[in-house]
Design a protein around this motif. Structure first.
Motif, PDB file in Angstrom:
ATOM      1  N   ILE A 140       0.305  42.092  67.284  1.00 21.72           N
ATOM      2  CA  ILE A 140      -0.549  41.433  68.272  1.00 21.72           C
ATOM      3  C   ILE A 140      -0.306  39.931  68.207  1.00 21.72           C
ATOM      4  O   ILE A 140       0.288  39.436  67.252  1.00 21.72           O
ATOM      5  CB  ILE A 140      -2.056  41.740  68.064  1.00 21.72           C
ATOM      6  N   ASP A 141      -0.812  39.221  69.205  1.00 13.48           N
ATOM      7  CA  ASP A 141      -0.663  37.764  69.267  1.00 13.48           C
ATOM      8  C   ASP A 141      -1.396  37.114  68.101  1.00 13.48           C
ATOM      9  O   ASP A 141      -0.840  36.320  67.376  1.00 13.48           O
ATOM     10  CB  ASP A 141      -1.187  37.261  70.614  1.00 13.48           C
ATOM     11  N   GLY A 142      -2.653  37.398  67.924  1.00 13.41           N
ATOM     12  CA  GLY A 142      -3.410  36.933  66.776  1.00 13.41           C
ATOM     13  C   GLY A 142      -3.923  35.515  66.840  1.00 13.41           C
ATOM     14  O   GLY A 142      -4.516  35.033  65.876  1.00 13.41           O
ATOM     15  N   ALA A 143      -3.748  34.811  67.935  1.00  8.61           N
ATOM     16  CA  ALA A 143      -4.192  33.414  68.012  1.00  8.61           C
ATOM     17  C   ALA A 143      -5.703  33.327  67.826  1.00  8.61           C
ATOM     18  O   ALA A 143      -6.195  32.435  67.115  1.00  8.61           O
ATOM     19  CB  ALA A 143      -3.779  32.798  69.342  1.00  8.61           C
ATOM     20  N   ALA A 144      -6.440  34.239  68.438  1.00  2.88           N
ATOM     21  CA  ALA A 144      -7.900  34.206  68.310  1.00  2.88           C
ATOM     22  C   ALA A 144      -8.317  34.477  66.874  1.00  2.88           C
ATOM     23  O   ALA A 144      -9.227  33.813  66.342  1.00  2.88           O
ATOM     24  CB  ALA A 144      -8.531  35.231  69.254  1.00  2.88           C
ATOM     25  N   ALA A 145      -7.671  35.437  66.224  1.00  2.65           N
ATOM     26  CA  ALA A 145      -8.005  35.754  64.832  1.00  2.65           C
ATOM     27  C   ALA A 145      -7.684  34.572  63.922  1.00  2.65           C
ATOM     28  O   ALA A 145      -8.448  34.257  63.004  1.00  2.65           O
ATOM     29  CB  ALA A 145      -7.245  36.998  64.385  1.00  2.65           C
ATOM     30  N   ILE A 146      -6.577  33.911  64.173  1.00  2.00           N
ATOM     31  CA  ILE A 146      -6.198  32.747  63.364  1.00  2.00           C
ATOM     32  C   ILE A 146      -7.229  31.638  63.549  1.00  2.00           C
ATOM     33  O   ILE A 146      -7.650  31.004  62.573  1.00  2.00           O
ATOM     34  CB  ILE A 146      -4.772  32.273  63.728  1.00  2.00           C
ATOM     35  N   ARG A 147      -7.679  31.413  64.778  1.00  2.00           N
ATOM     36  CA  ARG A 147      -8.715  30.394  65.022  1.00  2.00           C
ATOM     37  C   ARG A 147      -9.999  30.737  64.272  1.00  2.00           C
ATOM     38  O   ARG A 147     -10.614  29.861  63.663  1.00  2.00           O
ATOM     39  CB  ARG A 147      -9.000  30.274  66.514  1.00  2.00           C
ATOM     40  N   ARG A 148     -10.408  32.005  64.355  1.00  2.00           N
ATOM     41  CA  ARG A 148     -11.638  32.416  63.646  1.00  2.00           C
ATOM     42  C   ARG A 148     -11.486  32.215  62.140  1.00  2.00           C
ATOM     43  O   ARG A 148     -12.416  31.754  61.463  1.00  2.00           O
ATOM     44  CB  ARG A 148     -11.970  33.883  63.954  1.00  2.00           C
ATOM     45  N   ALA A 149     -10.320  32.531  61.611  1.00  2.00           N
ATOM     46  CA  ALA A 149     -10.088  32.361  60.171  1.00  2.00           C
ATOM     47  C   ALA A 149     -10.096  30.886  59.798  1.00  2.00           C
ATOM     48  O   ALA A 149     -10.660  30.506  58.758  1.00  2.00           O
ATOM     49  CB  ALA A 149      -8.763  33.008  59.784  1.00  2.00           C
ATOM     50  N   PHE A 150      -9.497  30.035  60.627  1.00  2.00           N
ATOM     51  CA  PHE A 150      -9.530  28.595  60.354  1.00  2.00           C
ATOM     52  C   PHE A 150     -10.968  28.079  60.377  1.00  2.00           C
ATOM     53  O   PHE A 150     -11.354  27.257  59.542  1.00  2.00           O
ATOM     54  CB  PHE A 150      -8.680  27.811  61.354  1.00  2.00           C
ATOM     55  N   ASP A 151     -11.748  28.554  61.344  1.00  2.00           N
ATOM     56  CA  ASP A 151     -13.154  28.150  61.404  1.00  2.00           C
ATOM     57  C   ASP A 151     -13.885  28.562  60.133  1.00  2.00           C
ATOM     58  O   ASP A 151     -14.685  27.800  59.584  1.00  2.00           O
ATOM     59  CB  ASP A 151     -13.850  28.752  62.628  1.00  2.00           C
ATOM     60  N   LEU A 152     -13.617  29.780  59.677  1.00  2.00           N
ATOM     61  CA  LEU A 152     -14.250  30.271  58.463  1.00  2.00           C
ATOM     62  C   LEU A 152     -13.814  29.446  57.256  1.00  2.00           C
ATOM     63  O   LEU A 152     -14.641  29.046  56.427  1.00  2.00           O
ATOM     64  CB  LEU A 152     -13.901  31.752  58.255  1.00  2.00           C
ATOM     65  N   LEU A 153     -12.537  29.155  57.159  1.00  2.00           N
ATOM     66  CA  LEU A 153     -12.030  28.353  56.041  1.00  2.00           C
ATOM     67  C   LEU A 153     -12.551  26.915  56.112  1.00  2.00           C
ATOM     68  O   LEU A 153     -12.756  26.280  55.075  1.00  2.00           O
ATOM     69  CB  LEU A 153     -10.501  28.348  56.029  1.00  2.00           C
ATOM     70  N   ALA A 154     -12.792  26.408  57.292  1.00  2.00           N
ATOM     71  CA  ALA A 154     -13.295  25.041  57.441  1.00  2.00           C
ATOM     72  C   ALA A 154     -14.737  24.921  56.975  1.00  2.00           C
ATOM     73  O   ALA A 154     -15.186  23.843  56.594  1.00  2.00           O
ATOM     74  CB  ALA A 154     -13.185  24.593  58.885  1.00  2.00           C
ATOM     75  N   THR A 155     -15.488  26.042  56.975  1.00  2.00           N
ATOM     76  CA  THR A 155     -16.877  26.003  56.534  1.00  2.00           C
ATOM     77  C   THR A 155     -16.956  25.847  55.027  1.00  2.00           C
ATOM     78  O   THR A 155     -17.984  25.423  54.500  1.00  2.00           O
ATOM     79  CB  THR A 155     -17.642  27.274  56.933  1.00  2.00           C
ATOM     80  N   LYS A 156     -15.892  26.210  54.331  1.00  2.00           N
ATOM     81  CA  LYS A 156     -15.864  26.033  52.880  1.00  2.00           C
ATOM     82  C   LYS A 156     -15.909  24.547  52.583  1.00  2.00           C
ATOM     83  O   LYS A 156     -15.244  23.750  53.216  1.00  2.00           O
ATOM     84  CB  LYS A 156     -14.571  26.652  52.334  1.00  2.00           C
ATOM     85  N   GLU A 157     -16.744  24.177  51.632  1.00  2.00           N
ATOM     86  CA  GLU A 157     -16.901  22.760  51.313  1.00  2.00           C
ATOM     87  C   GLU A 157     -15.598  22.170  50.802  1.00  2.00           C
ATOM     88  O   GLU A 157     -14.895  22.791  50.029  1.00  2.00           O
ATOM     89  CB  GLU A 157     -17.960  22.573  50.222  1.00  2.00           C
ATOM     90  N   ALA A 158     -15.290  21.001  51.298  1.00  2.00           N
ATOM     91  CA  ALA A 158     -14.099  20.307  50.847  1.00  2.00           C
ATOM     92  C   ALA A 158     -14.314  19.859  49.420  1.00  2.00           C
ATOM     93  O   ALA A 158     -15.410  19.421  49.052  1.00  2.00           O
ATOM     94  CB  ALA A 158     -13.814  19.104  51.740  1.00  2.00           C
ATOM     95  N   PRO A 159     -13.316  19.956  48.571  1.00  2.00           N
ATOM     96  CA  PRO A 159     -13.467  19.532  47.171  1.00  2.00           C
ATOM     97  C   PRO A 159     -13.695  18.025  47.064  1.00  2.00           C
ATOM     98  O   PRO A 159     -13.166  17.255  47.848  1.00  2.00           O
ATOM     99  CB  PRO A 159     -12.146  19.940  46.511  1.00  2.00           C
ATOM    100  N   ALA A 160     -14.517  17.642  46.115  1.00  2.00           N
ATOM    101  CA  ALA A 160     -14.780  16.217  45.916  1.00  2.00           C
ATOM    102  C   ALA A 160     -13.561  15.568  45.274  1.00  2.00           C
ATOM    103  O   ALA A 160     -12.911  16.142  44.421  1.00  2.00           O
ATOM    104  CB  ALA A 160     -15.996  16.045  45.017  1.00  2.00           C
ATOM    105  N   ILE A 161     -13.306  14.355  45.709  1.00  2.00           N
ATOM    106  CA  ILE A 161     -12.122  13.649  45.175  1.00  2.00           C
ATOM    107  C   ILE A 161     -12.566  12.682  44.111  1.00  2.00           C
ATOM    108  O   ILE A 161     -13.516  12.042  44.120  1.00  2.00           O
ATOM    109  CB  ILE A 161     -11.395  12.905  46.299  1.00  2.00           C
TER     110      ILE A 161
END
Length: 161
Positions: A140-161
């Motif tokens: 399948i194309d998967g563009a929508a699934a990739i976007r949803r996964a990126f959104d999910l991964l973006a909700t993870k807190e960014a590590p403190a530097i």
């Protein structure tokens, strides 16, 4: 040199037959052009109308006894059709190659996103995982699934530097 000279007088009927033969060659070239354009999905109604009008214009020359113009126009038109047919084939191949490359890249991205989801502590839905696996396999194309996964991964807190 002296001696008898042979002169062949070309009759009107022979000239008409020659022109009709040229028009038959044009019809054959046009049929081949149409078949290639349809096969490569590059044919539009405007293309068909334009080529039909050009052919009809050349046929009209026969009715008006413009035999020399026909003998000049038909080879030029056949050459144009051959050139256009080649260009259409090249464009179709390029489009297919780009689509194949895009699918391959999307599959690689989907595979990477799946790996990122596996490494993260985030819980992805089974539907999202399934869609990403299908995209990674190229089914399948998967563009929508990739976007949803990126959104999910973006909700993870960014590590403190």
């Amino acid at each position: 040199m002296s001696g008898p000279k042979v002169v062949h007088i070309v009759t009107r009927g022979e000239i008409i037959a020659l022109c009709e033969g040229l028009l038959a060659q044009l019809d054959g070239a046009l049929a081949e052009w149409t078949a290639v354009a349809e096969r490569t999905d590059t044919l539009t109604g405007a293309d068909v109308a334009a080529m039909g009008a050009r052919r009809d214009e050349i046929r009209r020359l026969l009715a008006e006894d413009h035999f020399i113009e026909i003998q000049k126009a038909v080879p030029a038109e056949i050459a144009y059709l051959a050139s256009d047919r080649s260009e259409r084939l090249v464009r179709a191949v390029e489009v297919k190659a780009r689509a194949r490359t895009t699918r391959r890249q999307a599959a690689a991205v989907a595979e990477s996103v799946l790996g990122a989801l596996d490494r993260s502590a985030l819980a992805a839905s089974s539907e999202l995982r399934h869609d990403l696996e299908e995209a990674a396999s190229g089914r399948i194309d998967g563009a929508a699934a990739i976007r949803r996964a990126f959104d999910l991964l973006a909700t993870k807190e960014a590590p403190a530097i």
